[in-house]
Write an enzyme that holds these catalytic residues in place. Structure first.
Site, PDB file in Angstrom:
ATOM      1  N   CYS A  43       0.821  -1.216   0.000  1.00 19.01           N
ATOM      2  CA  CYS A  43       0.000   0.000   0.000  1.00 19.01           C
ATOM      3  C   CYS A  43       0.853   1.264   0.000  1.00 19.01           C
ATOM      4  O   CYS A  43       0.668   2.152  -0.821  1.00 19.01           O
ATOM      5  CB  CYS A  43      -0.936  -0.013   1.206  1.00 19.01           C
ATOM      6  N   CYS A  48      -1.426   1.781  -3.081  1.00 15.94           N
ATOM      7  CA  CYS A  48      -2.413   2.861  -2.895  1.00 15.94           C
ATOM      8  C   CYS A  48      -1.805   4.260  -2.837  1.00 15.94           C
ATOM      9  O   CYS A  48      -2.296   5.175  -3.501  1.00 15.94           O
ATOM     10  CB  CYS A  48      -3.192   2.665  -1.602  1.00 15.94           C
ATOM     11  N   LYS A  51       0.164   5.395  -6.002  1.00 17.80           N
ATOM     12  CA  LYS A  51      -0.879   5.423  -7.050  1.00 17.80           C
ATOM     13  C   LYS A  51      -1.682   6.714  -6.953  1.00 17.80           C
ATOM     14  O   LYS A  51      -1.899   7.413  -7.944  1.00 17.80           O
ATOM     15  CB  LYS A  51      -1.769   4.195  -6.892  1.00 17.80           C
ATOM     16  N   TYR A 180      -9.474  -3.030 -10.517  1.00 20.17           N
ATOM     17  CA  TYR A 180      -9.030  -1.771  -9.917  1.00 20.17           C
ATOM     18  C   TYR A 180      -7.741  -1.247 -10.574  1.00 20.17           C
ATOM     19  O   TYR A 180      -7.665  -0.102 -10.992  1.00 20.17           O
ATOM     20  CB  TYR A 180      -8.672  -1.985  -8.452  1.00 20.17           C
ATOM     21  N   GLU A 184      -7.397   2.034 -12.954  1.00 19.11           N
ATOM     22  CA  GLU A 184      -6.730   3.207 -12.377  1.00 19.11           C
ATOM     23  C   GLU A 184      -5.502   3.603 -13.193  1.00 19.11           C
ATOM     24  O   GLU A 184      -5.295   4.779 -13.494  1.00 19.11           O
ATOM     25  CB  GLU A 184      -6.330   2.915 -10.918  1.00 19.11           C
ATOM     26  N   HIS A 439     -26.001  22.681   0.242  1.00 21.66           N
ATOM     27  CA  HIS A 439     -26.146  23.294  -1.070  1.00 21.66           C
ATOM     28  C   HIS A 439     -25.129  24.413  -1.276  1.00 21.66           C
ATOM     29  O   HIS A 439     -24.870  25.159  -0.350  1.00 21.66           O
ATOM     30  CB  HIS A 439     -27.565  23.870  -1.179  1.00 21.66           C
ATOM     31  N   GLU A 444     -25.555  16.598  -2.517  1.00 20.36           N
ATOM     32  CA  GLU A 444     -26.940  16.869  -2.113  1.00 20.36           C
ATOM     33  C   GLU A 444     -27.929  16.031  -2.927  1.00 20.36           C
ATOM     34  O   GLU A 444     -29.042  15.769  -2.495  1.00 20.36           O
ATOM     35  CB  GLU A 444     -27.275  18.352  -2.209  1.00 20.36           C
TER      36      GLU A 444
HETATM   37  P1  NDP Z   1      -8.873  -7.256  -9.560  1.00 26.37           P
HETATM   38  O1  NDP Z   1      -9.292  -8.522  -8.928  1.00 26.37           O
HETATM   39  O2  NDP Z   1      -9.566  -5.998  -9.237  1.00 26.37           O
HETATM   40  O3  NDP Z   1      -8.938  -7.413 -11.137  1.00 26.37           O
HETATM   41  C1  NDP Z   1      -8.268  -8.440 -11.799  1.00 26.37           C
HETATM   42  C2  NDP Z   1      -8.671  -8.374 -13.265  1.00 26.37           C
HETATM   43  O4  NDP Z   1      -7.920  -9.307 -14.017  1.00 26.37           O
HETATM   44  C3  NDP Z   1     -10.139  -8.703 -13.458  1.00 26.37           C
HETATM   45  O5  NDP Z   1     -10.642  -7.846 -14.441  1.00 26.37           O
HETATM   46  C4  NDP Z   1     -10.088 -10.149 -13.953  1.00 26.37           C
HETATM   47  O6  NDP Z   1     -11.163 -10.484 -14.762  1.00 26.37           O
HETATM   48  C5  NDP Z   1      -8.812 -10.125 -14.759  1.00 26.37           C
HETATM   49  N1  NDP Z   1      -8.169 -11.425 -14.891  1.00 26.37           N
HETATM   50  C6  NDP Z   1      -7.788 -12.273 -13.920  1.00 26.37           C
HETATM   51  N2  NDP Z   1      -7.171 -13.344 -14.429  1.00 26.37           N
HETATM   52  C7  NDP Z   1      -7.164 -13.174 -15.760  1.00 26.37           C
HETATM   53  C8  NDP Z   1      -6.664 -13.951 -16.847  1.00 26.37           C
HETATM   54  N3  NDP Z   1      -6.055 -15.129 -16.656  1.00 26.37           N
HETATM   55  N4  NDP Z   1      -6.816 -13.481 -18.100  1.00 26.37           N
HETATM   56  C9  NDP Z   1      -7.444 -12.312 -18.326  1.00 26.37           C
HETATM   57  N5  NDP Z   1      -7.922 -11.535 -17.338  1.00 26.37           N
HETATM   58  C10 NDP Z   1      -7.791 -11.958 -16.067  1.00 26.37           C
HETATM   59  O7  NDP Z   1      -7.303  -7.181  -9.295  1.00 26.37           O
HETATM   60  P2  NDP Z   1      -6.246  -6.020  -9.485  1.00 26.37           P
HETATM   61  O8  NDP Z   1      -5.020  -6.707  -9.907  1.00 26.37           O
HETATM   62  O9  NDP Z   1      -6.774  -4.914 -10.295  1.00 26.37           O
HETATM   63  O10 NDP Z   1      -6.089  -5.511  -7.988  1.00 26.37           O
HETATM   64  C11 NDP Z   1      -5.784  -6.436  -6.942  1.00 26.37           C
HETATM   65  C12 NDP Z   1      -6.522  -6.074  -5.684  1.00 26.37           C
HETATM   66  O11 NDP Z   1      -5.926  -4.936  -5.110  1.00 26.37           O
HETATM   67  C13 NDP Z   1      -7.976  -5.696  -5.917  1.00 26.37           C
HETATM   68  O12 NDP Z   1      -8.812  -6.809  -5.807  1.00 26.37           O
HETATM   69  C14 NDP Z   1      -8.257  -4.696  -4.848  1.00 26.37           C
HETATM   70  O13 NDP Z   1      -8.823  -5.348  -3.758  1.00 26.37           O
HETATM   71  C15 NDP Z   1      -6.888  -4.128  -4.505  1.00 26.37           C
HETATM   72  N6  NDP Z   1      -6.790  -2.748  -5.016  1.00 26.37           N
HETATM   73  C16 NDP Z   1      -7.591  -1.798  -4.486  1.00 26.37           C
HETATM   74  C17 NDP Z   1      -7.534  -0.511  -4.938  1.00 26.37           C
HETATM   75  C18 NDP Z   1      -8.419   0.509  -4.345  1.00 26.37           C
HETATM   76  O14 NDP Z   1      -8.962   0.275  -3.271  1.00 26.37           O
HETATM   77  N7  NDP Z   1      -8.642   1.639  -4.992  1.00 26.37           N
HETATM   78  C19 NDP Z   1      -6.614  -0.115  -5.998  1.00 26.37           C
HETATM   79  C20 NDP Z   1      -5.836  -1.200  -6.512  1.00 26.37           C
HETATM   80  C21 NDP Z   1      -5.923  -2.458  -6.027  1.00 26.37           C
HETATM   81  P3  NDP Z   1     -12.598 -10.916 -14.176  1.00 26.37           P
HETATM   82  O15 NDP Z   1     -13.193  -9.701 -13.558  1.00 26.37           O
HETATM   83  O16 NDP Z   1     -13.326 -11.355 -15.395  1.00 26.37           O
HETATM   84  O17 NDP Z   1     -12.335 -12.002 -13.197  1.00 26.37           O
END
Ligand code: NDP
Length: 464
Positions: A43, A48, A51, A180, A184, A439, A444
């Site tokens: 993080c 986070c 980022k 995410y 982002e 407001h 709101e």
């Molecule tokens: P996420 O789980 O958000 O997204 C992973 C993405 O990869 C999904 O779209 C998934 O598709 C896709 N995916 C997974 N495996 C494959 C594959 N073999 N081939 C193609 N596509 C694939 O993970 P992130 O890596 O973006 O982030 C990790 C974690 O970190 C998040 O779950 C979140 O909890 C945390 N995070 C939080 C943030 C915040 O609070 N703002 C910011 C960044 C990270 P599908 O949806 O179809 O499964």
């Protein structure tokens, strides 16, 4: 009674590990915490926090453009990637220092080394090749970016780890994933002037979010100039003869980009940790299996945060750490509450959300009411920026309880935090209705949506 070198040994200096070590040491326990990379964890060091700094950096070109509508003439602007990375690194170093000092001041011993389990009470410190023992052990090693090792050419790609330290800003980037991190970073790179393409396997980005947030963000990103390819995946990445990389996709498209970034989820970081030697059970993804109190199958070994693959969010890891302290050291058994976690996606526009999406609510409840507003935020009037905010409340028709609140637009994350308090307190739609508006604000709108936009009964949408 057996005696140990430490009352508590924490493996991993991220959000969950640091909080548990600091609090336990503050209670007078003899605590050591080992970290193989940098204190602060994903993080703070490469997640986070940096980022969000990059998100701020990427928003300025729109601010400069918007200023004109408000009477300002802004001179020529230039962006220096190296300066941003250096400023970010300085801030991260400052924060790491704060984490270290917090632990030291509480009396915890900081060990800058990888640590691995040798047996259920013994830990090997890799740097010195020595062993120590502890009465209780916490595994808080977090996660690592899925390297997608099955993808030919994956070794040519970057993940979010490298994105924070690129020596130069690419001219173009292809980002794989629809979660995410993918969303982002697509907005960050685009905002910094990089030609950005996102490729996602599903029908719509952000699969676990409310459909209005997903579609609204998709539209806004495309309107800015981010190319989004759906129902497709990269099948191979190769070095292009002319420099840069070529990605071949399943549907036969060829995309040439300076960088290819994989954002395909994060895996629990347990490889080589010696869990099997200590008898700690993991699931098929390598995540440490824990009970409601973060206890593994070995009663004095606990696991917190991303390594347990419950909810991969910093505040959740911190909360789990605090529950551990209550349970183990304050005689007040407390299990982490994973219900109604508010969260934000720092896309541009942002998404802030808490509770059930319309789709989830419609499946779980007989009849739901959906209150939805889509409008142009006030700031966009003079700036002339074509952007829309979406606000949405999902309400249980039977008892008027607000089941979900979803916002797309500026400061959505800030609003989600406060909505999180309300929903946690069991707020009803009537409470929203009798709350006076602030407001003029965008928020709101949340308390002035008096009539449902539509209802969903037995899975069928009923308008009016
Ligand atoms: P996420 O789980 O958000 O997204 C992973 C993405 O990869 C999904 O779209 C998934 O598709 C896709 N995916 C997974 N495996 C494959 C594959 N073999 N081939 C193609 N596509 C694939 O993970 P992130 O890596 O973006 O982030 C990790 C974690 O970190 C998040 O779950 C979140 O909890 C945390 N995070 C939080 C943030 C915040 O609070 N703002 C910011 C960044 C990270 P599908 O949806 O179809 O499964």
């Amino acid at each position: 009674m057996a005696s140990y070198d430490y009352d508590l040994f924490v493996i991993g200096g991220g959000s969950g590990g640091v909080r548990s070590a600091r609090l336990a040491a503050g209670l007078g326990k003899k605590v050591a915490i080992a970290e193989e990379y940098r204190f602060g964890g994903t993080c703070v060091i490469r997640g986070c926090v940096p980022k969000k700094l990059f998100v701020y950096a990427s928003q300025f070109h729109e601010h400069f453009e918007d200023a004109a509508g408000y009477g300002w003439t802004v001179g020529e602007s230039r962006f220096d990637w190296t300066a941003l990375v250096a400023a970010k690194d300085k801030e991260i170093a400052r924060l790491e220092g704060l984490y270290r000092r917090g632990l030291e001041n509480a009396g915890a011993e900081l060990l800058d080394t990888r640590a691995e389990l040798v047996d259920a009470h013994t830990i090997r410190l890799v740097k010195t090749d020595t062993t120590v023992t502890a009465e209780r052990i916490i595994i808080a090693t977090g996660g690592t970016a899925n390297p997608h090792a099955a993808l030919p050419g994956h070794e040519l790609c970057i993940t979010s780890n490298e994105a924070f330290h690129l020596t130069e800003l690419p001219k173009s980037i292809l980002i794989a994933g629809g979660g995410y991190i993918a969303v982002e970073f697509a907005n960050i790179f685009h905002g910094l002037g990089v030609e950005t393409t996102l490729i996602y396997r599903g029908q719509e980005i952000l699969s676990r979010f409310d459909h209005d947030m997903r579609q609204g963000l998709h539209k806004a990103m495309e309107a800015k100039g981010i190319r989004i390819l759906l129902t497709d995946i990269i099948e191979e990445v190769t070095q292009s003869p002319a420099g840069g990389l070529t990605a071949r996709t399943k549907t036969g498209a060829t995309i040439v980009a300076d960088q290819v970034m994989l954002a395909l989820g994060r895996d629990p970081y347990t490889k080589g940790l010696g869990l099997e030697k200590a008898g700690v059970a993991v699931d098929e993804r390598g995540a440490v299996i824990v009970d409601a109190y973060s206890r593994t199958n070995v009663p004095h070994i606990f696991a917190l945060g991303d390594v347990t693959d419950r909810v991969q969010l910093t505040p959740v890891a911190i909360h789990e750490a605090m529950c551990f302290i209550e349970t183990e050291y304050r005689g007040n058994p407390t299990s982490p509450d994973h219900d109604l976690i508010a969260t934000a996606v720092f896309s541009q526009p942002e998404i802030g959300t808490v509770g059930l999406s319309e789709e989830e609510a419609a499946q779980r409840f007989d009849e739901i009411e959906v209150y939805r507003a889509e409008f142009r935020p006030m700031k966009a009037t003079l700036s002339g920026r074509a952007e829309k905010m979406i606000m949405k409340l999902v309400v249980n028709g039977a008892d008027r309880k607000v089941l979900g609140a979803h916002i797309l637009g500026h400061d959505a994350g800030e609003m989600a935090q406060l909505l999180g308090v309300s929903l946690k307190a069991g707020v009803t739609k009537d409470d929203f209705d009798r709350t006076m508006a602030v407001h003029p604000t965008a928020a709101e709108e949340l308390v002035t949506m008096y009539k449902p936009s539509y209802r969903v009964k037995g899975g069928q949408r009923i308008d009016g």
